[in-house]
Design an enzyme around this catalytic site. Structure first.
Site, PDB file in Angstrom:
ATOM      1  N   HIS A 175       0.788  -0.450   0.358  1.00  0.00           N
ATOM      2  CA  HIS A 175       0.231   0.145   0.016  1.00  0.00           C
ATOM      3  C   HIS A 175       0.726   1.115  -0.141  1.00  0.00           C
ATOM      4  O   HIS A 175       0.658   2.801   0.017  1.00  0.00           O
ATOM      5  CB  HIS A 175      -0.890  -0.160   1.241  1.00  0.00           C
ATOM      6  CG  HIS A 175      -1.744  -0.907   1.128  1.00  0.00           C
ATOM      7  ND1 HIS A 175      -2.917  -1.768   1.007  1.00  0.00           N
ATOM      8  CD2 HIS A 175      -1.417  -2.104   1.795  1.00  0.00           C
ATOM      9  CE1 HIS A 175      -3.144  -2.814   1.180  1.00  0.00           C
ATOM     10  NE2 HIS A 175      -2.404  -3.177   1.694  1.00  0.00           N
ATOM     11  N   SER A 302      14.866  20.134 -16.805  1.00  0.00           N
ATOM     12  CA  SER A 302      13.706  21.265 -17.036  1.00  0.00           C
ATOM     13  C   SER A 302      14.359  22.352 -18.046  1.00  0.00           C
ATOM     14  O   SER A 302      15.320  22.580 -17.660  1.00  0.00           O
ATOM     15  CB  SER A 302      13.275  21.265 -15.833  1.00  0.00           C
ATOM     16  OG  SER A 302      11.867  22.700 -15.896  1.00  0.00           O
ATOM     17  N   LYS A 308      17.115  20.060 -11.998  1.00  0.00           N
ATOM     18  CA  LYS A 308      16.254  18.667 -12.277  1.00  0.00           C
ATOM     19  C   LYS A 308      16.620  17.897 -12.788  1.00  0.00           C
ATOM     20  O   LYS A 308      17.340  18.377 -13.808  1.00  0.00           O
ATOM     21  CB  LYS A 308      15.195  19.717 -12.864  1.00  0.00           C
ATOM     22  CG  LYS A 308      13.368  20.339 -11.847  1.00  0.00           C
ATOM     23  CD  LYS A 308      13.141  19.922 -10.590  1.00  0.00           C
ATOM     24  CE  LYS A 308      12.407  18.721 -11.127  1.00  0.00           C
ATOM     25  NZ  LYS A 308      11.158  19.010 -12.640  1.00  0.00           N
ATOM     26  N   GLU A 315       9.335   6.852 -17.003  1.00  0.00           N
ATOM     27  CA  GLU A 315       7.656   7.606 -17.404  1.00  0.00           C
ATOM     28  C   GLU A 315       7.493   7.075 -18.522  1.00  0.00           C
ATOM     29  O   GLU A 315       6.123   6.889 -19.338  1.00  0.00           O
ATOM     30  CB  GLU A 315       7.886   8.872 -17.112  1.00  0.00           C
ATOM     31  CG  GLU A 315       8.297   9.625 -16.019  1.00  0.00           C
ATOM     32  CD  GLU A 315       8.240  11.287 -15.276  1.00  0.00           C
ATOM     33  OE1 GLU A 315       8.145  11.868 -14.374  1.00  0.00           O
ATOM     34  OE2 GLU A 315       8.619  11.475 -16.943  1.00  0.00           O
TER      35      GLU A 315
END
Length: 483
Positions: A175, A302, A308, A315
């Site tokens: 979880h 970024s 970043k 992804e």
């Protein structure tokens, strides 16, 4: 790159006689298809990748026709040579593909007929239906081997990382909440189990593809004296003993798309596994976790925020898994209402298959390089794994060994956790007096439970994360990957 002619976009509907675009069926029609129809119905833009497999099927067909007396040896040799020359041109990128000729098969047949008149005899006893089915089954066998090898590389880097990080301990999660401590090796080997099953699934798909449909014709075979066993053996459609494996029903052979569905299902599930790995690594590489550092070559920055380091490759793996699932759904929807046998709808069976192969092949390569370049942060992992609550279940097991039923032990430890939280005291630092008010059966050594190394060493049954088990599993995988 091979040239592609776009004649279909500009030529008006023409008389059929002598027009290559209608070479297979033009005798029935007074005029040819409209240019728009040719443009709409072409498939050579995506099925030309089948050329090597189509040529192999045609060469086997030529050899068989010569064997049964429907071609002379001279004609057979001219066909085989012509097809070899065409394949060489395709590999060099000098072959001109013509969309007006519809598909890969007609492009090759047209080019062959320009080289030898014997090409007109090649289609005896064969339909484009069983021709396509044969080429696709050969392609599936090849494609499954490529993905099997790609998965082998993913497994190799997983096992290597596991072997190198057997002593790195981190929390396992349920979880997305800290649950129990495990080694990083155990976590990585969980992925290995997933991809190992994927590997086996692609072997199954290849085996299911390994049945020769050539000779089934369009629906009911042929009255010509063909030899299906000969073509099957030449093309490699054989069992372990070398016996020909032939499809047993001509209607099913040309209408069946089970292998397509199985391939897409295996690809979709493999993609889902890759997505789950990606999700874990995305979380682990975040500032909140700091369990691993990702290789810079597979991250991006970024355009606005200079600090970043975005996990774009992972992804994309996560995102493309949806694409693989969509391809499976596309094909299932395509075939669910089709009557036997062939319907032109089935031309659309190939784009989702080819797309899934392309995306999964590249994705597995990317995943392997990301895993290979991972840099675990042992200190951050150890700090997270030092949470004494991760060993609450071990404390319940301790009470069970003292004679308390597990449900009662579970309840008692839950009450101890509540006390620890209320008093803002680590679980293992609750006083003996307070602890025994809740769990009188606690032994004198109950605090010794809160030792991560002891906890892992106590888990040496098959499938558990004990150090000896992990070493044995790594050895098993290394042996398997060498086979």
């Amino acid at each position: 790159m091979a040239k592609v002619s776009k004649k279909a976009k500009s030529t008006p509907a023409a008389k059929t006689t002598g027009a290559p675009a209608q070479a297979t069926w033009g005798g029935r029609f007074a005029t040819g298809p409209a240019a728009l129809m040719l443009q709409y119905s072409e498939s050579v833009s995506f099925d030309r990748r089948l050329a090597p497999f189509d040529i192999a099927g045609s060469q086997a067909q030529a050899n068989m026709l010569a064997k049964v007396g429907l071609l002379t040896n001279v004609e057979r040799d001219a066909i085989v040579k012509g097809l070899n020359d065409i394949l060489a041109e395709i590999k060099k990128g000098t072959f001109t593909w013509d969309t007006a000729l519809e598909d890969v098969h007609m492009n090759i047949e047209h080019a062959l007929r320009q080289r030898t008149p014997a090409a007109a005899k090649l289609h005896a006893g064969r339909s484009r239906n069983d021709q396509v089915a044969t080429a696709m089954r050969l392609w599936f066998i090849w494609a499954c081997k490529q993905l099997y090898n790609g998965l082998g590389e993913v497994l190799r880097v997983l096992v290597t990382q596991a072997e190198e990080n057997q002593d790195v301990i981190l929390p396992g999660y349920t979880h997305l909440q800290r649950a129990q401590p495990v080694s990083l090796a155990h976590h990585l080997l969980a992925y290995a189990e997933m991809f190992g099953r994927d590997r086996a699934r692609f072997l199954d798909v290849a085996d299911h593809a390994n049945w020769c449909p050539l000779g089934s014709g369009a629906i009911a075979g042929t009255t010509l004296p063909i030899d299906r066993e000969a073509t099957a053996k030449e093309l490699g459609f054989v069992d372990a003993q070398g016996n020909a494996r032939l499809t047993q029903n001509s209607m099913d052979a040309v209408a069946d798309r089970d292998v397509f569905v199985e391939f897409l299902a295996a690809a979709a599930l493999c993609g889902a596994h890759a997505s789950r790995v990606a999700e874990d690594l995305i979380l682990w590489s975040s500032a909140e976790f700091k369990f691993v550092a990702l290789p810079e070559a597979f991250t991006t920055g970024s355009s606005l925020m200079p600090q970043k380091k975005n996990p774009d490759a992972l992804e994309l793996l996560r995102g493309k898994s949806a694409r693989l699932q969509g391809n499976l759904q596309t094909l299932l929807t395509l075939i669910k209402g089709l009557p036997l046998t062939y319907n032109r709808d089935l031309q659309e069976d190939k784009p989702p298959v080819f797309d899934s192969f392309d995306q999964l092949s590249l994705g597995l390569e990317v995943l392997a390089r990301v895993i290979e370049g991972l840099e675990p942060n042992a200190e951050s992992c150890a700090a997270a794994a030092s949470d004494p609550l991760l060993l609450a279940t071990d404390l319940a097991d301790h009470l069970v060994l003292q004679g308390l039923p597990f449900r009662d032990a579970h309840h008692a430890v839950g009450a101890l956790v509540a006390l620890a939280e209320k008093s803002e005291t680590p679980l293992h630092k609750i006083s003996d007096a307070d602890a025994r008010k809740i769990a009188p059966k606690l032994g004198k050594d109950w605090r010794d439970i809160f030792n991560t190394q002891r906890a892992l060493a106590a888990r040496e049954k098959t499938g558990m994360p004990g150090p000896k088990q992990i070493a044995a599993q790594i050895a098993r995988w290394k042996k398997s990957l060498k086979a």
